[in-house]
Design a protein around this motif. Structure first.
Motif, PDB file in Angstrom:
ATOM      1  N   LEU A  40       0.800  -1.234   0.000  1.00  0.00           N
ATOM      2  CA  LEU A  40       0.000   0.000   0.000  1.00  0.00           C
ATOM      3  C   LEU A  40       0.832   1.283   0.000  1.00  0.00           C
ATOM      4  O   LEU A  40       0.559   2.181  -0.804  1.00  0.00           O
ATOM      5  CB  LEU A  40      -0.971  -0.032   1.177  1.00  0.00           C
ATOM      6  N   THR A  43       2.077   2.472  -3.357  1.00  0.00           N
ATOM      7  CA  THR A  43       1.082   2.999  -4.299  1.00  0.00           C
ATOM      8  C   THR A  43       0.704   4.427  -3.908  1.00  0.00           C
ATOM      9  O   THR A  43      -0.277   4.957  -4.432  1.00  0.00           O
ATOM     10  CB  THR A  43      -0.194   2.135  -4.303  1.00  0.00           C
ATOM     11  N   ALA A  44       1.467   5.032  -3.008  1.00  0.00           N
ATOM     12  CA  ALA A  44       1.159   6.352  -2.450  1.00  0.00           C
ATOM     13  C   ALA A  44      -0.236   6.324  -1.824  1.00  0.00           C
ATOM     14  O   ALA A  44      -0.976   7.298  -1.854  1.00  0.00           O
ATOM     15  CB  ALA A  44       1.270   7.451  -3.504  1.00  0.00           C
ATOM     16  N   PHE A  45      -0.570   5.173  -1.267  1.00  0.00           N
ATOM     17  CA  PHE A  45      -1.844   4.915  -0.589  1.00  0.00           C
ATOM     18  C   PHE A  45      -3.067   5.042  -1.503  1.00  0.00           C
ATOM     19  O   PHE A  45      -4.188   4.990  -1.026  1.00  0.00           O
ATOM     20  CB  PHE A  45      -1.998   5.767   0.673  1.00  0.00           C
ATOM     21  N   THR A  46      -2.844   5.165  -2.803  1.00  0.00           N
ATOM     22  CA  THR A  46      -3.990   5.144  -3.722  1.00  0.00           C
ATOM     23  C   THR A  46      -4.558   3.729  -3.825  1.00  0.00           C
ATOM     24  O   THR A  46      -5.696   3.550  -4.268  1.00  0.00           O
ATOM     25  CB  THR A  46      -3.609   5.651  -5.126  1.00  0.00           C
ATOM     26  N   GLY A  47      -3.779   2.742  -3.403  1.00  0.00           N
ATOM     27  CA  GLY A  47      -4.243   1.351  -3.402  1.00  0.00           C
ATOM     28  C   GLY A  47      -5.469   1.131  -2.536  1.00  0.00           C
ATOM     29  O   GLY A  47      -6.177   0.139  -2.704  1.00  0.00           O
ATOM     30  N   ILE A  48      -5.717   2.056  -1.628  1.00  0.00           N
ATOM     31  CA  ILE A  48      -6.918   1.971  -0.786  1.00  0.00           C
ATOM     32  C   ILE A  48      -8.169   1.980  -1.670  1.00  0.00           C
ATOM     33  O   ILE A  48      -9.140   1.293  -1.381  1.00  0.00           O
ATOM     34  CB  ILE A  48      -6.957   3.139   0.232  1.00  0.00           C
ATOM     35  N   PHE A  49      -8.102   2.737  -2.773  1.00  0.00           N
ATOM     36  CA  PHE A  49      -9.268   2.879  -3.642  1.00  0.00           C
ATOM     37  C   PHE A  49      -9.524   1.646  -4.511  1.00  0.00           C
ATOM     38  O   PHE A  49     -10.621   1.479  -5.028  1.00  0.00           O
ATOM     39  CB  PHE A  49      -9.129   4.127  -4.522  1.00  0.00           C
ATOM     40  N   PHE A  50      -8.491   0.829  -4.694  1.00  0.00           N
ATOM     41  CA  PHE A  50      -8.665  -0.399  -5.473  1.00  0.00           C
ATOM     42  C   PHE A  50      -8.149  -1.620  -4.694  1.00  0.00           C
ATOM     43  O   PHE A  50      -7.634  -2.573  -5.261  1.00  0.00           O
ATOM     44  CB  PHE A  50      -8.007  -0.290  -6.857  1.00  0.00           C
TER      45      PHE A  50
END
Length: 145
Positions: A40, A43-50
């Motif tokens: 996570l 992904t610069a914490f953008t992985g939270i969205f996917f």
């Protein structure tokens, strides 16, 4: 399936397999979630969205690699079981890939997963749908192996 252990003459290979598969699945899910959480930040914490998609991809890779290298996921190994093909051989890459594809497809189509679980509980060789299609079995690991 003449080469896999016979459940009538060698029932010890299938004793407790459905319960062990469930417990192995729980262990594997914990490992997959932990791997995804470690990825996570990258992904610069953008992985939270996917995150569900990330879990799907990481889980698929995890299953193919662990089944190819030891004919069992880490959860299965912890539970003392392994997957064997219809010749009673450990899974190779192709078999692991197709087994994982079948597993993933059965999760995508919920009634198939339900049918698979029921089959694991009632069939003589404790096979799920992917196992039946491939002729594979999940068995208790052989002693000394």
């Amino acid at each position: 399936m003449p080469h896999t252990p016979d459940p009538d003459t060698q029932p010890e290979f299938y004793d407790g397999v459905p319960t062990k598969r469930l417990l192995a699945w729980v262990v594997d899910m914990i490992v997959i979630v932990a791997m995804c959480l470690m990825i996570l930040p990258f992904t610069a914490f953008t992985g939270i969205f996917f995150f569900p998609f990330l879990m799907l991809v990481i889980g698929f890779i995890y299953r193919v690699i662990t089944i190819t290298t030891g004919s069992a996921t880490w959860g299965m190994r912890l539970m003392g079981m392994e997957l064997r093909d219809l010749r009673d051989q450990p899974f190779d890459f192709g078999t692991a890939l197709f087994h994982t594809l079948g597993y993933s497809f059965s999760w995508a189509v919920a009634p198939l997963q339900l049918i698979s679980v029921v089959l694991m509980c009632v069939s003589a060789r404790k096979q799920g749908l992917s196992d039946m299609v491939l002729g594979s079995v999940a068995v208790n690991r052989r002693r000394g192996v």
